[in-house]
Design a protein around this motif. Structure first.
Motif, PDB file in Angstrom:
ATOM      1  N   LEU A  69      10.804 -36.557  -2.552  1.00 12.24           N
ATOM      2  CA  LEU A  69      10.387 -35.854  -2.086  1.00 12.24           C
ATOM      3  C   LEU A  69      11.217 -34.866  -1.053  1.00 12.24           C
ATOM      4  CD1 LEU A  69       6.810 -37.180  -1.199  1.00 12.24           C
ATOM      5  CD2 LEU A  69       7.460 -35.385  -2.948  1.00 12.24           C
ATOM      6  N   MET A 122       8.763 -30.725  -4.640  1.00  8.79           N
ATOM      7  CA  MET A 122       7.586 -31.146  -5.027  1.00  8.79           C
ATOM      8  C   MET A 122       7.682 -31.041  -6.639  1.00  8.79           C
ATOM      9  SD  MET A 122       5.125 -31.579  -2.520  1.00  8.79           S
ATOM     10  CE  MET A 122       3.718 -31.121  -2.792  1.00  8.79           C
ATOM     11  N   ASP A 131       5.966 -37.683 -10.551  1.00  7.02           N
ATOM     12  CA  ASP A 131       6.839 -38.095  -9.856  1.00  7.02           C
ATOM     13  C   ASP A 131       7.714 -39.361 -10.581  1.00  7.02           C
ATOM     14  OD1 ASP A 131       4.665 -40.137  -9.847  1.00  7.02           O
ATOM     15  OD2 ASP A 131       4.312 -40.017  -7.836  1.00  7.02           O
TER      16      ASP A 131
END
Ligand SMILES: [Zn+2]
Length: 199
Positions: free
Chosen positions: A156, A123, A127
């Protein structure tokens, strides 16, 4: 009332099988490393091309930002240049799975640290995409004397980041977008040092 009559079976279209494609779907003995490869094999570069030291991996958990460091997923050169192991995928016409080129991209120190921080959980603070330079050349096929700018997209769940060539007209970007033929794939594998014996 209309009566339906049986009109015979429609012949299915006959498509000639592409022998190269069939080869890439099967098990083949490699003429270079003499091992059996199963279908289309991914290829990975052990380190970024500029890394000129020993290629024995340290554990990821030993990561240091100063000096020189190489593990399966991280590389630091002279405490100044930061690289991550990523994957650049190329579809092959007629195959379901994309071909994966395991390769290294640079990251800024900030993004490198962001990636390292989120690595264990898969995580990340954001992103991406993060800017990077591709630091492995696909020899003979997409060899480019100029560095290739890429978008580094973190994934992810502990998957390696995916790379996308930024310049839309670059041959590698076109290959990523449109895919390449089985024949071209075979040329690429041979250029990387693996290929079935020529029959
Ligand atoms: Zn091989």
């Amino acid at each position: 009332m209309i009566r339906w009559i049986f009109a015979g079976r429609r012949p299915s279209p006959v498509t000639a099988k592409d022998p190269t494609l069939e080869l890439l779907k099967s098990d083949w003995r490699c003429s270079s490393c003499d091992e059996w490869h199963h279908g289309l094999m991914d290829i990975a570069a052990q380190s970024p091309d500029p890394w000129s030291y020993d290629r024995t991996y340290e554990p990821n958990s030993a990561l240091r930002l100063d000096g020189n460091f190489l593990s399966e997923d991280f590389c630091v050169l002279d405490g100044k240049y930061f690289f991550v192991r990523a994957v650049l995928e190329i579809p092959v016409h007629g195959l379901d799975n994309e071909w994966g080129f395991g390769c290294w991209s640079t990251l800024s120190q900030t993004n490198f640290e962001k990636y390292a921080d989120g690595f264990d959980d898969g995580m990340f603070e954001d992103d991406g995409p993060w800017f990077g330079w591709l630091t492995n050349q696909l020899k003979f096929y997409f060899e480019d004397p100029d560095p290739i700018a890429v978008d580094v997209v973190p994934q992810l769940g502990r998957q390696r980041p995916r790379l996308f060539v930024q310049e839309e007209d670059h041959p590698l970007a076109i290959a990523q977008r449109d895919g390449i033929s089985a024949e071209a794939m075979l040329t690429l594998l041979r250029a990387c040092g693996h290929g079935p014996a020529i029959q």
